[in-house]
Design a protein around this motif. Structure first.
Motif, mmCIF file in Angstrom:
data_model
loop_
_atom_site.group_PDB
_atom_site.id
_atom_site.type_symbol
_atom_site.label_atom_id
_atom_site.label_comp_id
_atom_site.label_asym_id
_atom_site.label_seq_id
_atom_site.Cartn_x
_atom_site.Cartn_y
_atom_site.Cartn_z
ATOM 1 N N LYS A 125 12.485 -6.819 3.869
ATOM 2 C CA LYS A 125 12.255 -7.196 2.472
ATOM 3 C C LYS A 125 10.771 -7.323 2.176
ATOM 4 O O LYS A 125 10.299 -6.958 1.097
ATOM 5 C CB LYS A 125 12.975 -8.518 2.169
ATOM 6 N N THR A 126 10.027 -7.849 3.147
ATOM 7 C CA THR A 126 8.581 -7.996 2.962
ATOM 8 C C THR A 126 7.913 -6.633 2.856
ATOM 9 O O THR A 126 7.059 -6.408 1.994
ATOM 10 C CB THR A 126 7.974 -8.782 4.139
ATOM 11 N N LEU A 127 8.306 -5.702 3.722
ATOM 12 C CA LEU A 127 7.736 -4.351 3.680
ATOM 13 C C LEU A 127 8.088 -3.643 2.373
ATOM 14 O O LEU A 127 7.277 -2.887 1.833
ATOM 15 C CB LEU A 127 8.247 -3.542 4.876
ATOM 16 N N LYS A 128 9.284 -3.901 1.844
ATOM 17 C CA LYS A 128 9.699 -3.295 0.575
ATOM 18 C C LYS A 128 8.789 -3.774 -0.561
ATOM 19 O O LYS A 128 8.334 -2.982 -1.386
ATOM 20 C CB LYS A 128 11.156 -3.657 0.278
ATOM 21 N N VAL A 129 8.522 -5.078 -0.583
ATOM 22 C CA VAL A 129 7.639 -5.631 -1.616
ATOM 23 C C VAL A 129 6.237 -5.053 -1.483
ATOM 24 O O VAL A 129 5.587 -4.712 -2.476
ATOM 25 C CB VAL A 129 7.600 -7.178 -1.526
ATOM 26 N N MET A 130 5.750 -4.914 -0.236
ATOM 27 C CA MET A 130 4.415 -4.359 -0.012
ATOM 28 C C MET A 130 4.343 -2.907 -0.483
ATOM 29 O O MET A 130 3.324 -2.470 -1.043
ATOM 30 C CB MET A 130 4.048 -4.473 1.479
ATOM 31 N N LEU A 131 5.415 -2.139 -0.284
ATOM 32 C CA LEU A 131 5.446 -0.750 -0.750
ATOM 33 C C LEU A 131 5.405 -0.698 -2.273
ATOM 34 O O LEU A 131 4.693 0.134 -2.859
ATOM 35 C CB LEU A 131 6.707 -0.060 -0.220
ATOM 36 N N GLU A 132 6.144 -1.577 -2.919
ATOM 37 C CA GLU A 132 6.138 -1.625 -4.383
ATOM 38 C C GLU A 132 4.748 -1.968 -4.916
ATOM 39 O O GLU A 132 4.279 -1.387 -5.903
ATOM 40 C CB GLU A 132 7.166 -2.646 -4.870
ATOM 41 N N ILE A 133 4.090 -2.909 -4.242
ATOM 42 C CA ILE A 133 2.723 -3.273 -4.653
ATOM 43 C C ILE A 133 1.788 -2.095 -4.464
ATOM 44 O O ILE A 133 0.902 -1.837 -5.296
ATOM 45 C CB ILE A 133 2.225 -4.493 -3.846
ATOM 46 N N ALA A 134 1.979 -1.339 -3.384
ATOM 47 C CA ALA A 134 1.131 -0.172 -3.119
ATOM 48 C C ALA A 134 1.268 0.867 -4.229
ATOM 49 O O ALA A 134 0.273 1.435 -4.697
ATOM 50 C CB ALA A 134 1.508 0.441 -1.768
ATOM 51 N N LEU A 135 2.507 1.118 -4.663
ATOM 52 C CA LEU A 135 2.731 2.111 -5.734
ATOM 53 C C LEU A 135 2.094 1.644 -7.046
ATOM 54 O O LEU A 135 1.472 2.439 -7.768
ATOM 55 C CB LEU A 135 4.236 2.338 -5.921
ATOM 56 N N LEU A 136 2.241 0.362 -7.349
ATOM 57 C CA LEU A 136 1.613 -0.173 -8.561
ATOM 58 C C LEU A 136 0.099 -0.125 -8.466
ATOM 59 O O LEU A 136 -0.603 0.106 -9.458
ATOM 60 C CB LEU A 136 2.074 -1.617 -8.790
ATOM 61 N N THR A 137 -0.423 -0.327 -7.264
ATOM 62 C CA THR A 137 -1.865 -0.280 -7.038
ATOM 63 C C THR A 137 -2.416 1.108 -7.346
ATOM 64 O O THR A 137 -3.446 1.256 -8.006
ATOM 65 C CB THR A 137 -2.177 -0.646 -5.575
ATOM 66 N N ILE A 138 -1.702 2.131 -6.859
ATOM 67 C CA ILE A 138 -2.137 3.515 -7.115
ATOM 68 C C ILE A 138 -2.126 3.800 -8.609
ATOM 69 O O ILE A 138 -3.064 4.393 -9.167
ATOM 70 C CB ILE A 138 -1.214 4.503 -6.364
ATOM 71 N N LEU A 139 -1.071 3.343 -9.292
ATOM 72 C CA LEU A 139 -0.964 3.561 -10.737
ATOM 73 C C LEU A 139 -2.093 2.871 -11.486
ATOM 74 O O LEU A 139 -2.722 3.466 -12.383
ATOM 75 C CB LEU A 139 0.396 3.047 -11.227
ATOM 76 N N LEU A 140 -2.380 1.617 -11.114
ATOM 77 C CA LEU A 140 -3.464 0.878 -11.772
ATOM 78 C C LEU A 140 -4.820 1.526 -11.544
ATOM 79 O O LEU A 140 -5.691 1.517 -12.423
ATOM 80 C CB LEU A 140 -3.494 -0.572 -11.264
ATOM 81 N N SER A 141 -5.000 2.087 -10.367
ATOM 82 C CA SER A 141 -6.284 2.717 -10.044
ATOM 83 C C SER A 141 -6.579 3.894 -10.975
ATOM 84 O O SER A 141 -7.742 4.163 -11.300
ATOM 85 C CB SER A 141 -6.278 3.197 -8.585
ATOM 86 N N PHE A 142 -5.528 4.590 -11.405
ATOM 87 C CA PHE A 142 -5.728 5.732 -12.303
ATOM 88 C C PHE A 142 -5.815 5.320 -13.766
ATOM 89 O O PHE A 142 -6.502 5.962 -14.558
ATOM 90 C CB PHE A 142 -4.567 6.744 -12.131
ATOM 91 N N LEU A 143 -5.127 4.229 -14.136
ATOM 92 C CA LEU A 143 -5.079 3.843 -15.540
ATOM 93 C C LEU A 143 -6.440 3.399 -16.073
ATOM 94 O O LEU A 143 -6.788 3.675 -17.232
ATOM 95 C CB LEU A 143 -4.055 2.717 -15.739
ATOM 96 N N GLY A 144 -7.221 2.699 -15.229
ATOM 97 C CA GLY A 144 -8.544 2.230 -15.666
ATOM 98 C C GLY A 144 -9.453 3.361 -16.094
ATOM 99 O O GLY A 144 -9.956 3.375 -17.238
ATOM 100 N N PRO A 145 -9.720 4.345 -15.229
ATOM 101 C CA PRO A 145 -10.570 5.477 -15.625
ATOM 102 C C PRO A 145 -10.006 6.264 -16.797
ATOM 103 O O PRO A 145 -10.769 6.732 -17.658
ATOM 104 C CB PRO A 145 -10.612 6.335 -14.350
#
Length: 576
Positions: free
Chosen positions: A19-39
């Motif tokens: 469950k912890t790894l699942k949450v970390m994967l979800e955070i990783a995907l959101l992180t990638i999305l946020l990284s592109f939205l700013g620029p």
């Protein structure tokens, strides 16, 4: 970095649940999305400014405005969801880390907990190490959030001029280096003052403790303890002041270099706009990107510092997890304690030069009723802890039924019950105090007849943690502890340290008569300073300076003790 993560994962594998790894994967995907939205948002805003300077149609303006709003809303929603997931991850990891620490401390040899450096280690485990592990594991993915932002933001500046991102990146290097060193120094300070902070916490709790308040007020010690607390606080404050002075100077230099990079980039972009080599929107792009970069760099440095601190904390974690544990013991359960024996047993507390007990040779058989007497500091309580398997001898052997006690501690302790002098006043209901492990059945006993006066009887909360909690006298707490000891199920050995202290004579007599009944087939060992009480037991063990000086029935014991200490034969020597 990956090697370091793999090394940590080997040590913290149990923290990485599915469950912890699942949450970390979800955070990783959101992180990638946020990284592109700013620029993307910055580029849209730049284009809006460019078009405004040239004149745009209403339709194009609405499209660009709507696009900007949509990206902004998506960014906010993703950001809030990421915060939620981070909170979930913090909670899961925090629970896992706490479980690992508490599980380890429950197995550590109790001898180790007598060492001051272990006190500091445990204190750091529950504070610095725990928070550092949670933060670090939580930031395994988050490390790449600011890094991706920095890379993408710098890449977007290539649109202005290829050398602009290089200029900003070069001037931010000193800023990153200085902040990392600053955070590292802070951790070293926290490690250095662990003991002082523990002492400070003790005085703070002492001054606010309702039990201690009676002694403190009676002896007018408020100012005394307050001044001691202030002395410790001043030492801690002085260390923080020195750190602050050093860090302030260096952080000022770092901020100046970062601001210089921003100013130079803006001046250069302004020059290019004036020369019409780039549109006016580029100035806005550089300004917005510069602000985002400052935030991303600070976040990146914070993450790096967390890893840096964790690398140091990792040594503490390993040391804690490698503390010697009590052996799990044999699989065979102890059906009954037939015999306890000690051969040449010696025990010395950590950081003490003198042994607390030495050359102890003792054999105790089923059903024996034994009293241990001696002066204060003669080793009685230490012997009691050795008999219970709480402490491990540094030499000699303690055995149960012919087997080394240490090899079967868990099973042995299930067959023992003890009342120590400094027993705990559990802040919970009376029912839970009487039988913490199994309160489904409670026996009628005069020891707890005072509960009939409580409105909620056995469900009455004891202590100050609840607004309706009831405070008890010292004697009532003692009666609860005695009930807990005497009613533990399937017990063969009962050990009591001063069982009649703080009790009225009627209750004391009732307890002693119960323990000494002919059909009471349990082995009973008591520590007492009351020789009249000791004479009622089958056997008396006299101790002095950590040694057993007498071990005999009452009728033989007195004369031996007299002879050894050349005392007046009309009365026993002062026992303590």
């Amino acid at each position: 970095m990956f090697d370091q993560i793999n090394k940590y994962k080997a040590s913290f594998g149990r923290l990485f649940e599915a469950k912890t790894l699942k949450v970390m994967l979800e955070i990783a995907l959101l992180t990638i999305l946020l990284s592109f939205l700013g620029p993307i948002k910055n580029m849209i805003y730049t284009e809006v400014v460019n078009k405004l300077s040239l004149g745009i149609t209403v339709k194009l303006g609405i499209i660009m405005f709507a696009s900007y709003i949509v990206v902004q809303v998506i960014e906010e929603c993703v950001s809030y969801f990421q915060i939620y997931l981070n909170t979930v991850l913090q909670l899961k990891l925090g629970q896992s880390v706490s479980h690992e620490i508490n599980n380890k401390l429950a197995k550590v040899k109790l001898n180790s907990l007598e060492m001051y450096e272990i006190h500091d280690l445990v204190s750091r485990a529950n504070q610095t190490i725990k928070s550092s592990i949670v933060s670090s594991l939580n930031l395994i993915i988050a490390l790449y959030t600011p890094l991706a932002t920095i890379v993408l933001q710098l890449a977007s500046l290539v649109w202005v001029a290829w050398y602009v991102p290089i200029l900003i990146a070069v001037f931010n290097v000193p800023y990153i280096f200085i902040l990392v060193k600053s955070n590292h120094r802070r951790y070293e300070l926290e490690r250095k003052i662990t003991k002082e902070k523990r002492v400070e916490k003790y005085f703070v709790e002492l001054l606010s403790d309702r039990y201690a308040a009676k002694d403190i007020r009676t002896y007018d010690l408020v100012n005394f303890f307050f001044s001691k607390m202030i002395d410790v606080k001043e030492k801690i404050t002085l260390e923080y002041k020195r750190l602050c002075q050093k860090n302030t100077f260096q952080r000022t230099i770092a901020t100046v270099t970062q601001s210089m990079a921003m100013a130079m980039a803006l001046l250069l972009t302004g020059y290019l706009v004036i020369k019409k080599k780039t549109p006016i929107g580029a100035f806005v792009l550089v300004y917005n990107t510069g602000r985002n970069l400052q935030s991303a760099v600070s976040s990146f440095v914070g993450t790096i510092s967390t890893w840096d601190q964790f690398g140091i904390n990792f040594a503490d974690w390993n040391r804690l997890m490698n503390l010697e544990e009590e052996p799990e013991g044999d699989e065979d359960c102890i059906d009954k304690i037939h015999e306890i024996e000690m051969k040449n047993v010696e025990f010395r507390y950590p950081q003490r030069s003198e042994s607390a007990v030495k050359n102890i040779n003792l054999r105790i058989l089923t059903g024996e009723k034994i009293a241990i007497v001696g002066e204060n500091g003669s080793g009685k309580t230490t012997l009691l802890y050795l008999l219970l398997g709480i402490y491990r001898p540094i030499s000699g052997e303690a055995s149960v039924n012919g087997k080394t006690m240490e090899l079967n501690l868990d099973n042995y302790r299930k067959k023992t019950a003890c009342l120590i002098q400094n027993f705990v006043h559990f802040q919970m209901t009376l029912r839970e105090n009487l039988a913490p492990n199994d309160f489904s059945e409670l026996s009628e006993d005069p020891l707890i007849d005072f509960a009939n006066n409580f409105p909620d009887r056995l469900n009455t909360f004891l202590g100050a943690l609840d607004s309706n909690g009831v405070e008890l006298s010292g004697g009532q707490w003692k009666r609860i502890a005695l009930y807990r000891t005497l009613h533990k199920k399937d017990v063969d050995l009962i050990v009591l340290d001063e069982p009649t202290a703080n009790l009225d004579p009627k209750i004391s007599e009732n307890i002693i008569n119960r323990l000494l009944k002919p059909n009471y087939n349990k082995t009973v060992i008591v520590i007492t300073h009351d020789f009249e009480l000791a004479k009622k037991f089958d056997r008396i063990i006299g101790m002095k300076e950590g040694k057993i000086i007498c071990d005999s029935p009452p009728q033989a014991f007195a004369w031996e003790l007299f002879e050894k200490h050349n005392s007046d034969k009309r009365s026993l020597p002062q026992i303590g």
